[in-house]
Write a protein that holds these residues in place. Structure first.
Motif, mmCIF file in Angstrom:
data_model
loop_
_atom_site.group_PDB
_atom_site.id
_atom_site.type_symbol
_atom_site.label_atom_id
_atom_site.label_comp_id
_atom_site.label_asym_id
_atom_site.label_seq_id
_atom_site.Cartn_x
_atom_site.Cartn_y
_atom_site.Cartn_z
ATOM 1 N N SER A 1 0.028 4.622 5.568
ATOM 2 C CA SER A 1 -0.793 5.874 5.978
ATOM 3 C C SER A 1 -0.152 7.277 6.601
ATOM 4 O O SER A 1 -0.226 8.074 6.634
ATOM 5 N N GLN A 2 1.683 6.299 7.049
ATOM 6 C CA GLN A 2 2.118 7.266 7.612
ATOM 7 C C GLN A 2 3.008 8.190 5.757
ATOM 8 O O GLN A 2 2.843 9.611 6.362
ATOM 9 N N GLU B 1 11.492 15.149 -0.702
ATOM 10 C CA GLU B 1 11.197 16.847 -0.725
ATOM 11 C C GLU B 1 12.765 16.122 -2.518
ATOM 12 O O GLU B 1 13.388 17.043 -3.608
ATOM 13 N N ASP B 2 13.802 15.163 -1.817
ATOM 14 C CA ASP B 2 14.648 14.532 -3.071
ATOM 15 C C ASP B 2 14.439 14.486 -4.695
ATOM 16 O O ASP B 2 14.873 14.403 -4.991
ATOM 17 N N MET B 3 12.665 13.830 -4.048
ATOM 18 C CA MET B 3 12.432 13.063 -5.603
ATOM 19 C C MET B 3 12.159 14.435 -6.169
ATOM 20 O O MET B 3 11.774 14.314 -7.228
ATOM 21 N N LEU C 1 6.676 3.810 -2.080
ATOM 22 C CA LEU C 1 7.645 4.471 -1.264
ATOM 23 C C LEU C 1 7.115 4.097 0.002
ATOM 24 O O LEU C 1 8.317 3.560 1.418
ATOM 25 N N ALA C 2 6.566 3.557 0.750
ATOM 26 C CA ALA C 2 6.190 2.865 2.051
ATOM 27 C C ALA C 2 7.002 1.268 2.005
ATOM 28 O O ALA C 2 7.651 1.296 3.549
ATOM 29 N N GLU D 1 10.235 12.473 9.195
ATOM 30 C CA GLU D 1 11.104 13.299 8.444
ATOM 31 C C GLU D 1 11.913 12.742 6.902
ATOM 32 O O GLU D 1 12.317 13.248 6.035
ATOM 33 N N LYS D 2 12.091 11.324 7.264
ATOM 34 C CA LYS D 2 12.902 10.193 6.011
ATOM 35 C C LYS D 2 11.633 10.136 4.950
ATOM 36 O O LYS D 2 12.377 10.622 4.164
ATOM 37 N N ILE D 3 10.303 10.789 5.258
ATOM 38 C CA ILE D 3 9.454 10.179 4.454
ATOM 39 C C ILE D 3 9.277 11.527 3.979
ATOM 40 O O ILE D 3 9.554 12.204 2.318
#
Length: 150
Positions: A38-39, A12-14, A29-30, A5-7
């Motif tokens: 991989s997440q 979405e913000d970006m 980003l990771a 959800e954080k990712i």
């Protein structure tokens, strides 16, 4: 809030800041989020799909990136996209996901979303043989989409 959800929220913000398009470097980003690359892949492939109105392109390698673009479509184009995405069979879960996407994009209102979900629910199709439900659900969903077009 889960890491997925954080990712998704960060992407979405970006996208919002980038006017509907963003280039993401998985490793960067990771590292910012404290997760493994991989997440990032998992979230992109599961939440930013063509069925949800996104186009994804990627370039591999050291300077590689993943470009995510939110399709900008008119109402009827958006509905026609879903019409074709439904295909010949539609599970109850996929019908809910499509409906939530249509609602979240402002294509349908809350009342229409509830009507659609009720019309294609497993309980509404309980009198139909289980092996025929997904096919009938797809037919019903496509007819509903056609009726929503102006």
């Amino acid at each position: 809030m889960t890491m997925s959800e954080k990712i998704a929220l960060m992407i979405e913000d970006m996208l919002n800041e980038g006017g509907g398009a963003v280039m993401v470097q998985r490793n960067v980003l990771a590292e910012r989020l404290g997760c493994v690359p991989s997440q990032i892949n998992y979230v992109i492939t599961s939440r930013f799909t063509p069925e949800r109105g996104y186009v994804i392109e990627s370039r591999r390698g050291g300077g590689g990136y993943i470009r995510i673009v939110k399709k900008q479509m008119g109402r009827n184009d958006y509905l026609m996209h879903f019409f074709h995405a439904v295909g010949n069979e539609l599970t109850a879960d996929d019908a809910i996901a499509y409906t939530e996407n249509l609602y979240g994009s402002g294509i349908i209102d809350e009342r229409e979303a509830h009507i659609i979900e009720s019309a294609v629910s497993t309980s509404a199709l309980s009198g139909v043989e289980p092996e025929a439900r997904n096919s009938l659900r797809a037919d019903i969903y496509r007819h509903i989409i056609l009726s929503l077009m102006n």
